[in-house]
Design a protein around this motif. Sequence first.
Motif, PDB file in Angstrom:
ATOM      1  N   TYR A 172       5.150  -1.611  -6.815  1.00  0.00           N
ATOM      2  CA  TYR A 172       4.422  -1.402  -5.555  1.00  0.00           C
ATOM      3  C   TYR A 172       4.591  -2.595  -4.650  1.00  0.00           C
ATOM      4  O   TYR A 172       4.799  -2.474  -3.430  1.00  0.00           O
ATOM      5  CB  TYR A 172       2.934  -1.180  -5.827  1.00  0.00           C
ATOM      6  CG  TYR A 172       2.564   0.171  -6.403  1.00  0.00           C
ATOM      7  CD1 TYR A 172       1.575   0.283  -7.376  1.00  0.00           C
ATOM      8  CD2 TYR A 172       3.182   1.330  -5.970  1.00  0.00           C
ATOM      9  CE1 TYR A 172       1.225   1.514  -7.899  1.00  0.00           C
ATOM     10  CE2 TYR A 172       2.851   2.573  -6.508  1.00  0.00           C
ATOM     11  CZ  TYR A 172       1.869   2.652  -7.470  1.00  0.00           C
ATOM     12  OH  TYR A 172       1.533   3.881  -8.007  1.00  0.00           O
ATOM     13  N   SER A 173       4.499  -3.764  -5.266  1.00  0.00           N
ATOM     14  CA  SER A 173       4.639  -5.003  -4.479  1.00  0.00           C
ATOM     15  C   SER A 173       6.012  -5.051  -3.833  1.00  0.00           C
ATOM     16  O   SER A 173       6.156  -5.384  -2.644  1.00  0.00           O
ATOM     17  CB  SER A 173       4.450  -6.235  -5.362  1.00  0.00           C
ATOM     18  OG  SER A 173       3.162  -6.278  -5.889  1.00  0.00           O
ATOM     19  N   ILE A 174       7.028  -4.779  -4.622  1.00  0.00           N
ATOM     20  CA  ILE A 174       8.401  -4.787  -4.129  1.00  0.00           C
ATOM     21  C   ILE A 174       8.547  -3.768  -3.005  1.00  0.00           C
ATOM     22  O   ILE A 174       9.170  -4.042  -1.962  1.00  0.00           O
ATOM     23  CB  ILE A 174       9.404  -4.515  -5.246  1.00  0.00           C
ATOM     24  CG1 ILE A 174       9.387  -5.656  -6.281  1.00  0.00           C
ATOM     25  CG2 ILE A 174      10.811  -4.297  -4.714  1.00  0.00           C
ATOM     26  CD1 ILE A 174      10.188  -5.423  -7.536  1.00  0.00           C
ATOM     27  N   ARG A 175       7.999  -2.616  -3.180  1.00  0.00           N
ATOM     28  CA  ARG A 175       8.099  -1.570  -2.149  1.00  0.00           C
ATOM     29  C   ARG A 175       7.442  -2.034  -0.855  1.00  0.00           C
ATOM     30  O   ARG A 175       7.984  -1.844   0.245  1.00  0.00           O
ATOM     31  CB  ARG A 175       7.452  -0.292  -2.634  1.00  0.00           C
ATOM     32  CG  ARG A 175       7.667   0.914  -1.697  1.00  0.00           C
ATOM     33  CD  ARG A 175       6.952   2.126  -2.160  1.00  0.00           C
ATOM     34  NE  ARG A 175       5.508   1.926  -2.204  1.00  0.00           N
ATOM     35  CZ  ARG A 175       4.629   2.840  -2.598  1.00  0.00           C
ATOM     36  NH1 ARG A 175       5.032   4.035  -2.984  1.00  0.00           N
ATOM     37  NH2 ARG A 175       3.339   2.572  -2.620  1.00  0.00           N
ATOM     38  N   ASP A 176       6.291  -2.677  -0.987  1.00  0.00           N
ATOM     39  CA  ASP A 176       5.581  -3.158   0.209  1.00  0.00           C
ATOM     40  C   ASP A 176       6.403  -4.208   0.937  1.00  0.00           C
ATOM     41  O   ASP A 176       6.510  -4.201   2.170  1.00  0.00           O
ATOM     42  CB  ASP A 176       4.210  -3.732  -0.187  1.00  0.00           C
ATOM     43  CG  ASP A 176       3.254  -2.644  -0.647  1.00  0.00           C
ATOM     44  OD1 ASP A 176       2.245  -2.957  -1.328  1.00  0.00           O
ATOM     45  OD2 ASP A 176       3.519  -1.447  -0.359  1.00  0.00           O
ATOM     46  N   ARG A 177       7.007  -5.105   0.160  1.00  0.00           N
ATOM     47  CA  ARG A 177       7.815  -6.176   0.757  1.00  0.00           C
ATOM     48  C   ARG A 177       9.030  -5.580   1.442  1.00  0.00           C
ATOM     49  O   ARG A 177       9.429  -5.990   2.547  1.00  0.00           O
ATOM     50  CB  ARG A 177       8.241  -7.172  -0.324  1.00  0.00           C
ATOM     51  CG  ARG A 177       7.188  -8.216  -0.632  1.00  0.00           C
ATOM     52  CD  ARG A 177       7.814  -9.500  -1.117  1.00  0.00           C
ATOM     53  NE  ARG A 177       8.621  -9.326  -2.322  1.00  0.00           N
ATOM     54  CZ  ARG A 177       8.108  -9.304  -3.539  1.00  0.00           C
ATOM     55  NH1 ARG A 177       6.818  -9.401  -3.740  1.00  0.00           N
ATOM     56  NH2 ARG A 177       8.918  -9.153  -4.567  1.00  0.00           N
ATOM     57  N   LEU A 182      12.066  -3.977   6.170  1.00  0.00           N
ATOM     58  CA  LEU A 182      12.721  -2.879   6.879  1.00  0.00           C
ATOM     59  C   LEU A 182      12.267  -2.847   8.339  1.00  0.00           C
ATOM     60  O   LEU A 182      13.053  -2.576   9.262  1.00  0.00           O
ATOM     61  CB  LEU A 182      12.418  -1.545   6.183  1.00  0.00           C
ATOM     62  CG  LEU A 182      13.159  -0.304   6.692  1.00  0.00           C
ATOM     63  CD1 LEU A 182      14.659  -0.459   6.459  1.00  0.00           C
ATOM     64  CD2 LEU A 182      12.630   0.959   6.014  1.00  0.00           C
ATOM     65  N   ALA A 183      10.982  -3.169   8.508  1.00  0.00           N
ATOM     66  CA  ALA A 183      10.430  -3.137   9.876  1.00  0.00           C
ATOM     67  C   ALA A 183      11.066  -4.201  10.756  1.00  0.00           C
ATOM     68  O   ALA A 183      11.194  -4.042  11.975  1.00  0.00           O
ATOM     69  CB  ALA A 183       8.937  -3.330   9.810  1.00  0.00           C
ATOM     70  N   ILE A 193      18.374  -2.213   2.830  1.00  0.00           N
ATOM     71  CA  ILE A 193      16.966  -2.238   2.417  1.00  0.00           C
ATOM     72  C   ILE A 193      16.502  -0.839   2.056  1.00  0.00           C
ATOM     73  O   ILE A 193      15.775  -0.626   1.063  1.00  0.00           O
ATOM     74  CB  ILE A 193      16.070  -2.844   3.532  1.00  0.00           C
ATOM     75  CG1 ILE A 193      16.393  -4.333   3.692  1.00  0.00           C
ATOM     76  CG2 ILE A 193      14.604  -2.649   3.194  1.00  0.00           C
ATOM     77  CD1 ILE A 193      15.769  -4.969   4.930  1.00  0.00           C
ATOM     78  N   GLU A 194      16.936   0.117   2.860  1.00  0.00           N
ATOM     79  CA  GLU A 194      16.537   1.502   2.586  1.00  0.00           C
ATOM     80  C   GLU A 194      17.093   1.990   1.256  1.00  0.00           C
ATOM     81  O   GLU A 194      16.416   2.714   0.498  1.00  0.00           O
ATOM     82  CB  GLU A 194      17.033   2.405   3.735  1.00  0.00           C
ATOM     83  CG  GLU A 194      16.043   2.465   4.875  1.00  0.00           C
ATOM     84  CD  GLU A 194      16.492   3.430   5.962  1.00  0.00           C
ATOM     85  OE1 GLU A 194      15.799   3.493   6.999  1.00  0.00           O
ATOM     86  OE2 GLU A 194      17.509   4.127   5.768  1.00  0.00           O
ATOM     87  N   LYS A 195      18.284   1.540   0.984  1.00  0.00           N
ATOM     88  CA  LYS A 195      18.917   1.913  -0.296  1.00  0.00           C
ATOM     89  C   LYS A 195      18.083   1.383  -1.457  1.00  0.00           C
ATOM     90  O   LYS A 195      17.765   2.078  -2.423  1.00  0.00           O
ATOM     91  CB  LYS A 195      20.335   1.313  -0.311  1.00  0.00           C
ATOM     92  CG  LYS A 195      21.332   2.043  -1.171  1.00  0.00           C
ATOM     93  CD  LYS A 195      22.696   1.411  -0.936  1.00  0.00           C
ATOM     94  CE  LYS A 195      23.678   1.913  -1.914  1.00  0.00           C
ATOM     95  NZ  LYS A 195      25.010   1.296  -1.700  1.00  0.00           N
ATOM     96  N   GLU A 196      17.694   0.114  -1.299  1.00  0.00           N
ATOM     97  CA  GLU A 196      16.906  -0.538  -2.354  1.00  0.00           C
ATOM     98  C   GLU A 196      15.521   0.105  -2.441  1.00  0.00           C
ATOM     99  O   GLU A 196      14.981   0.305  -3.528  1.00  0.00           O
ATOM    100  CB  GLU A 196      16.794  -2.036  -2.038  1.00  0.00           C
ATOM    101  CG  GLU A 196      16.172  -2.859  -3.148  1.00  0.00           C
ATOM    102  CD  GLU A 196      16.922  -2.826  -4.459  1.00  0.00           C
ATOM    103  OE1 GLU A 196      18.154  -2.537  -4.481  1.00  0.00           O
ATOM    104  OE2 GLU A 196      16.291  -3.017  -5.516  1.00  0.00           O
ATOM    105  N   LEU A 197      15.010   0.414  -1.274  1.00  0.00           N
ATOM    106  CA  LEU A 197      13.678   1.054  -1.194  1.00  0.00           C
ATOM    107  C   LEU A 197      13.681   2.400  -1.920  1.00  0.00           C
ATOM    108  O   LEU A 197      12.725   2.755  -2.639  1.00  0.00           O
ATOM    109  CB  LEU A 197      13.302   1.243   0.285  1.00  0.00           C
ATOM    110  CG  LEU A 197      11.823   1.482   0.585  1.00  0.00           C
ATOM    111  CD1 LEU A 197      10.950   0.371   0.060  1.00  0.00           C
ATOM    112  CD2 LEU A 197      11.625   1.624   2.093  1.00  0.00           C
TER     113      LEU A 197
END
Lengths: 260, 157
Positions: A172-177, A182-183, A193-197
Amino acid sequence: MKRVHLGVSLFFSVVLALATSGCAGAESGGARAPSSGAVPAAASPPPPPPSPDVAAGPGGGALALAMNDPAKAKSVSDSPHSAAMLIYTANLSLAVFQVESGLEAVERVAREVGGYLSSRQDNAITIRVPRDRFDDTIARIEKLGDVTHRDIKAQDVTDEFVDLQARLKNAYSIRDRLNDLLAKAAVKEALEIEKELGRVTEDIERMEGKLKLFRDQIAFSTVTVTFAPVAVEQVQDATILAPFPWMRGLGLQSLLNVHQ
Amino acid sequence: MKKLSLSSLLVLAAALALTGCGRPFDVKTAPGLVELDDQEPEYSYRAIAPERVVMAVRVVDTKGRGDLEFWTRATTLRMHELDGYALLGTADVKSRDGTPGHELRFGHDEAHKPYLYVLRVFVANKRLFLVETGGPQAQMERYKSTLDWMQATLKLD
């Protein structure tokens, strides 16, 4: 010496007297031969012997020996390990006279304890019951027939569960970061970033699913019951023939068959 | 002396032959029926009429076990087990020597043709004697007096 000898003789006389009085009592109270023509009265039948304690018999390959005995299983759940995340499963084999009735009875038990039917086949049924009704369910099911096999397991998934929670929290933390990044990211970086997301989101969903499964398996225990019909003894119609085989020759067929 | 003994033996042998040597009973075959030879082990005696009316005697060594009532019940139950035998009636009977017995009369339908089957049960000398008569109903009625006469000659040794 004489006194000692007298004492010993007296002792044995008393013992002998007691023994013979017991024998005489038994003989006088014993059965007498019936008088000719009299039918001896039937003695009261002895009480039936207690049924064998099948629950105390050797159980299946349970993880904990205490799991073989549902009563003990209860005590296990109250042990220091009660805080642990335990998934209880039970596999029971029962011998019954009517399999269909047995299947229905198990399904009824599941409903009564707040559980539900998971699957049902011709001679087997799987039910899910609330963890706190597991012992009660086992006890009820065992009354439905002769238990021929019992296998109760308690799988400790505490470590795995805790580990999964930790990894999920991390994810979750990674996703938030990543969302933050991404923003602010340029187009080229945004693609990466989207790929990683996407990968992290996939991991999160997988872990959430696994946790959900764990929670479900912990909350609801699985009981599978397999039924085997008891072979009904075939009682041959009582025939007056045995042990009089000559009776087979009675009747017109034999009488009129003069060509034998 | 020797000759006399030999004659006596011959006479004795003849008498025994006439009386059915080895049989623990005696029965006369009425005119109209013929006794069959070699009916053992099923029957100790069997005689037939051309119209398929038969009379037979079975002897069972019971070693004294079972009384008349027992064997009457046993044979009745056995007949009930067979298909198509209806008990028409029972009667108390006596052999020529006064041994009491029971008679069971059965009707039997074979391909819409009625038959009669009569079974008499006697218990004597540690043996069970079963006297059977049977045949098509019409012929059984025709031979009734003949069969009654033969039954009346039955003497149990």
